[in-house]
Design a protein around this motif. Structure first.
Motif, PDB file in Angstrom:
ATOM      1  N   TYR A  53     -47.694   9.384  63.030  1.00  0.00           N
ATOM      2  CA  TYR A  53     -47.388   9.624  64.438  1.00  0.00           C
ATOM      3  C   TYR A  53     -47.722   8.397  65.277  1.00  0.00           C
ATOM      4  O   TYR A  53     -46.969   8.030  66.176  1.00  0.00           O
ATOM      5  CB  TYR A  53     -48.147  10.852  64.947  1.00  0.00           C
ATOM      6  CG  TYR A  53     -47.879  11.147  66.394  1.00  0.00           C
ATOM      7  CD1 TYR A  53     -46.636  11.620  66.803  1.00  0.00           C
ATOM      8  CD2 TYR A  53     -48.853  10.932  67.364  1.00  0.00           C
ATOM      9  CE1 TYR A  53     -46.376  11.884  68.120  1.00  0.00           C
ATOM     10  CE2 TYR A  53     -48.597  11.191  68.692  1.00  0.00           C
ATOM     11  CZ  TYR A  53     -47.354  11.661  69.069  1.00  0.00           C
ATOM     12  OH  TYR A  53     -47.092  11.915  70.384  1.00  0.00           O
ATOM     13  N   GLN A  54     -48.848   7.721  64.989  1.00  0.00           N
ATOM     14  CA  GLN A  54     -49.209   6.498  65.720  1.00  0.00           C
ATOM     15  C   GLN A  54     -48.162   5.403  65.508  1.00  0.00           C
ATOM     16  O   GLN A  54     -47.854   4.644  66.424  1.00  0.00           O
ATOM     17  CB  GLN A  54     -50.593   6.011  65.292  1.00  0.00           C
ATOM     18  CG  GLN A  54     -51.712   6.894  65.802  1.00  0.00           C
ATOM     19  CD  GLN A  54     -53.069   6.465  65.273  1.00  0.00           C
ATOM     20  OE1 GLN A  54     -53.152   5.655  64.353  1.00  0.00           O
ATOM     21  NE2 GLN A  54     -54.115   7.033  65.847  1.00  0.00           N
ATOM     22  N   THR A  55     -47.624   5.345  64.297  1.00  0.00           N
ATOM     23  CA  THR A  55     -46.557   4.379  64.029  1.00  0.00           C
ATOM     24  C   THR A  55     -45.323   4.691  64.871  1.00  0.00           C
ATOM     25  O   THR A  55     -44.691   3.784  65.427  1.00  0.00           O
ATOM     26  CB  THR A  55     -46.187   4.402  62.537  1.00  0.00           C
ATOM     27  OG1 THR A  55     -47.359   4.166  61.764  1.00  0.00           O
ATOM     28  CG2 THR A  55     -45.139   3.371  62.211  1.00  0.00           C
ATOM     29  N   CYS A  56     -45.015   5.968  64.982  1.00  0.00           N
ATOM     30  CA  CYS A  56     -43.867   6.370  65.805  1.00  0.00           C
ATOM     31  C   CYS A  56     -44.101   6.053  67.279  1.00  0.00           C
ATOM     32  O   CYS A  56     -43.177   5.623  67.982  1.00  0.00           O
ATOM     33  CB  CYS A  56     -43.588   7.860  65.642  1.00  0.00           C
ATOM     34  SG  CYS A  56     -43.047   8.313  63.992  1.00  0.00           S
ATOM     35  N   VAL A  57     -45.335   6.254  67.742  1.00  0.00           N
ATOM     36  CA  VAL A  57     -45.661   5.947  69.138  1.00  0.00           C
ATOM     37  C   VAL A  57     -45.529   4.446  69.394  1.00  0.00           C
ATOM     38  O   VAL A  57     -45.016   4.017  70.431  1.00  0.00           O
ATOM     39  CB  VAL A  57     -47.074   6.459  69.488  1.00  0.00           C
ATOM     40  CG1 VAL A  57     -47.531   5.927  70.836  1.00  0.00           C
ATOM     41  CG2 VAL A  57     -47.102   7.979  69.488  1.00  0.00           C
ATOM     42  N   MET A  58     -45.953   3.621  68.441  1.00  0.00           N
ATOM     43  CA  MET A  58     -45.824   2.168  68.595  1.00  0.00           C
ATOM     44  C   MET A  58     -44.354   1.741  68.609  1.00  0.00           C
ATOM     45  O   MET A  58     -43.965   0.853  69.366  1.00  0.00           O
ATOM     46  CB  MET A  58     -46.571   1.443  67.474  1.00  0.00           C
ATOM     47  CG  MET A  58     -48.080   1.621  67.532  1.00  0.00           C
ATOM     48  SD  MET A  58     -48.774   1.061  69.094  1.00  0.00           S
ATOM     49  CE  MET A  58     -48.692  -0.681  68.855  1.00  0.00           C
ATOM     50  N   LYS A  59     -43.540   2.373  67.758  1.00  0.00           N
ATOM     51  CA  LYS A  59     -42.106   2.082  67.777  1.00  0.00           C
ATOM     52  C   LYS A  59     -41.498   2.471  69.120  1.00  0.00           C
ATOM     53  O   LYS A  59     -40.649   1.770  69.659  1.00  0.00           O
ATOM     54  CB  LYS A  59     -41.386   2.848  66.660  1.00  0.00           C
ATOM     55  CG  LYS A  59     -41.552   2.250  65.303  1.00  0.00           C
ATOM     56  CD  LYS A  59     -40.731   3.049  64.304  1.00  0.00           C
ATOM     57  CE  LYS A  59     -40.858   2.484  62.911  1.00  0.00           C
ATOM     58  NZ  LYS A  59     -40.055   3.255  61.947  1.00  0.00           N
ATOM     59  N   GLY A  60     -41.934   3.602  69.656  1.00  0.00           N
ATOM     60  CA  GLY A  60     -41.437   4.055  70.955  1.00  0.00           C
ATOM     61  C   GLY A  60     -41.843   3.112  72.074  1.00  0.00           C
ATOM     62  O   GLY A  60     -41.051   2.833  72.975  1.00  0.00           O
ATOM     63  N   ALA A  61     -43.079   2.593  72.020  1.00  0.00           N
ATOM     64  CA  ALA A  61     -43.537   1.658  73.049  1.00  0.00           C
ATOM     65  C   ALA A  61     -42.720   0.369  73.006  1.00  0.00           C
ATOM     66  O   ALA A  61     -42.396  -0.209  74.051  1.00  0.00           O
ATOM     67  CB  ALA A  61     -45.014   1.364  72.860  1.00  0.00           C
TER      68      ALA A  61
END
Length: 170
Positions: A66-74
C-alpha cells in the motif's frame, strides 16, 4: 493586403508572416505531441495506481504494498485513498481525482490545438481574402466645400532690394 513585409536574406526574399507562421506551426506541433504524450502518461499512471491498490490484498505484506501505491500516486499527482474491501481498485482513485489529474492535461492539449490553428492562419495570411464592402452616401444637409476660385487671395507685394556696389580701391 497584397503587399507583405519581406526581408532580403542571401539573395532571396522571405515573407515575414509566412516565416513567423512556419515557426509557430513547428512549435505548436511539437508541443501538441508533448501534451498528447503527457495526457496518455497521466492516464496510464492512474490506471497503474488502481491496479496496484487492487493487488494490495494479494501481496505478502499489504502495508508495504500500500505504501508503494501511495508513493506511485504522489508521483502521479493523485491522492490514493484507503482501499475499500468492496471495490479496492476503483475506490482507491475516485473519478473526481482522475479528472482532477486529466483536466489540466486536456486543457493544455486544447490550447496547443488552438495555437496550431492560429499559426496555420498566420502562415496562410497572404491567401486570405477578407470581403469588405465600402459604400459612400451623400448627405444633402452638408454644405459643399468652398471652391478655389471663390477664395480671395491677397495680392503679393513685391519689393526690390536696394543694393549698393562696393568698389575696391587699390
Amino acid at each position: 493586403m497584397k503587399e507583405m513585409l519581406t526581408v532580403h536574406v542571401k539573395g532571396r526574399y522571405i515573407v515575414v508572416p509566412k516565416l513567423i507562421g512556419a515557426f509557430f506551426i513547428v512549435m505548436a506541433a511539437l508541443m501538441l505531441v508533448y501534451a498528447s504524450l503527457d495526457a496518455v502518461t497521466a492516464w496510464d499512471r492512474v490506471r497503474d495506481i488502481r491496479s496496484c491498490v487492487a493487488g494490495v490484498y494479494s501481496a505478502d505484506d499489504p502495508v508495504v504494498a500500500y505504501q508503494t501505491c501511495v508513493m506511485k500516486g504522489a508521483s502521479a499527482g493523485v491522492y490514493v485513498y484507503t482501499p475499500n474491501m468492496r471495490d479496492p481498485g476503483k475506490e482507491a482513485v475516485p473519478d473526481e481525482e482522475f479528472w482532477a489529474v486529466m483536466m489540466p492535461k486536456l486543457a493544455q492539449w486544447l490550447f496547443w490545438v488552438v495555437v496550431l490553428i492560429m499559426a496555420i492562419l498566420v502562415y496562410q495570411w497572404g491567401k486570405l481574402m477578407i470581403p469588405v464592402e465600402e459604400q459612400m452616401t451623400e448627405v444633402a444637409d452638408v454644405p459643399a466645400p468652398a471652391k478655389a476660385e471663390e477664395k480671395k487671395e491677397k495680392p503679393k507685394r513685391r519689393t526690390k532690394r536696394k543694393t549698393t556696389k562696393t568698389t575696391k580701391k587699390e
